[in-house]
Design an enzyme around this catalytic site. Sequence first.
Site, PDB file in Angstrom:
ATOM      1  N   ASP A  14       0.851  -1.187   0.000  1.00  0.00           N
ATOM      2  CA  ASP A  14       0.000   0.000   0.000  1.00  0.00           C
ATOM      3  C   ASP A  14       0.890   1.241   0.000  1.00  0.00           C
ATOM      4  OD1 ASP A  14      -3.043   0.893   0.753  1.00  0.00           O
ATOM      5  OD2 ASP A  14      -1.574   2.237   1.652  1.00  0.00           O
ATOM      6  N   ILE A  15       0.625   2.163  -0.915  1.00  0.00           N
ATOM      7  CA  ILE A  15       1.415   3.391  -0.995  1.00  0.00           C
ATOM      8  C   ILE A  15       1.147   4.241   0.246  1.00  0.00           C
ATOM      9  CG2 ILE A  15       1.897   5.474  -2.323  1.00  0.00           C
ATOM     10  CD1 ILE A  15       0.933   4.004  -4.804  1.00  0.00           C
ATOM     11  N   ASP A  74      -2.656   9.459 -10.430  1.00  0.00           N
ATOM     12  CA  ASP A  74      -2.766   8.337 -11.358  1.00  0.00           C
ATOM     13  C   ASP A  74      -1.425   8.002 -11.999  1.00  0.00           C
ATOM     14  OD1 ASP A  74      -5.431   8.110 -10.814  1.00  0.00           O
ATOM     15  OD2 ASP A  74      -6.130   9.080 -12.659  1.00  0.00           O
ATOM     16  N   ASN A  88      -2.752  12.900  -3.599  1.00  0.00           N
ATOM     17  CA  ASN A  88      -3.915  13.321  -4.392  1.00  0.00           C
ATOM     18  C   ASN A  88      -4.406  14.696  -3.975  1.00  0.00           C
ATOM     19  OD1 ASN A  88      -4.284  11.226  -6.227  1.00  0.00           O
ATOM     20  ND2 ASN A  88      -5.495   9.994  -4.815  1.00  0.00           N
ATOM     21  N   GLU A 106      -4.773   2.576  -4.048  1.00  0.00           N
ATOM     22  CA  GLU A 106      -3.314   2.574  -4.020  1.00  0.00           C
ATOM     23  C   GLU A 106      -2.759   1.240  -3.537  1.00  0.00           C
ATOM     24  OE1 GLU A 106      -4.679   4.588  -0.116  1.00  0.00           O
ATOM     25  OE2 GLU A 106      -5.409   4.226  -2.148  1.00  0.00           O
TER      26      GLU A 106
END
Length: 355
Positions: free
Chosen positions: A213-214, A230, A221, A256
């Site tokens: 997971d980022i 994106d 964002n 993500e």
Amino acid sequence: MNTPAAPKVQVPDIAAQVTYAMRIMGIAPIPRNYELFYEAYIGSSPQLTREVAALGSKATQEELDAIGAKHFGHHRAEAIDGAHTKMVSQLDALLHLLKQEQSSLESYNRLLDETYSRINDKNHASAEIIRSAINVLSAATGDTITQGKEMVENVAQKSREMDLVRRELDEYKRIANTDSLTQLSNRRAFDDKLAAIYNNPMLHGVTALVLADIDHFKKINDTYGHPVGDKILASVGSIIRASVRKDVFLARTGGEEFALIVEGNTLDEVVAMAERVRIALEHTPFKNSRTGVNYGRVTISLGLCMASDAESPSELYSKADIALYCAKNGGRNRTMAFEEGMKKDFSKSWLIYRK
């Protein structure tokens, strides 16, 4: 240059609320369920939202899958059904050809039997019988050979047509199982791969699920906008893909989140692979080549679990998910393998998960 840390806000974002709602309802934490609840939460389809809400506090997997198939699968199902119809039509045509060939051969065999009977009939002159038999058999054999050639040509043509339909079906399947943003496998393909892990018990000790997971992706964002987010997602997917073997299954399972299914490795080897992915991403600069804007360091947290430490795909996902939560809760930008002791530290409220 690193992006300044945003002040902490005690309001969970959409992903956290969705995950929390699923856990409260006892919904299995598999990607297709997350997709369903996420779309219902954001209201992309009012009808979908109403149908999910109508399930109440408890819902069976069958009910969830029925709603998912209704709202997410129909547009691809129509194309696939069309290709299947073509395939059935081609098979029917081929079967018809084979039946014609069978009928032709049966007629030829009957003619052989009749000619043999005439030759054995002592009431006819031998020379006349043989002359007649030769003429009949010559004509029949010539017709059968000609029909056989036509049959071969027709079967070859039908085979080519069926191969085209097969390729069309393969392409539909590829599109249906591919994430359009990253070009990696999507959650549908991941669900299938995850479910197949326990088909071979001999491989459980060398098969692992890794969830990644980022870190702070919501901040990316919010700061730079979703188009930049994106592009970063696509870049992260490419970096992960380049950091692992070609036979490692890699999917973007939502937002993500990414998932890897690694086969043929021990726990230590899987941890080492996950660390290579984490370090490769940590050392990659994220800049706009046109404007020179530096988006700061992008990192990921990873949680993993060996298939031998779980009894089912759902339990394997849940334990890898717990390990990922602990990696997030432990400071992010780290890899953690599941241990039984993690359960007591696991909180049902994942408010920290997306902050």
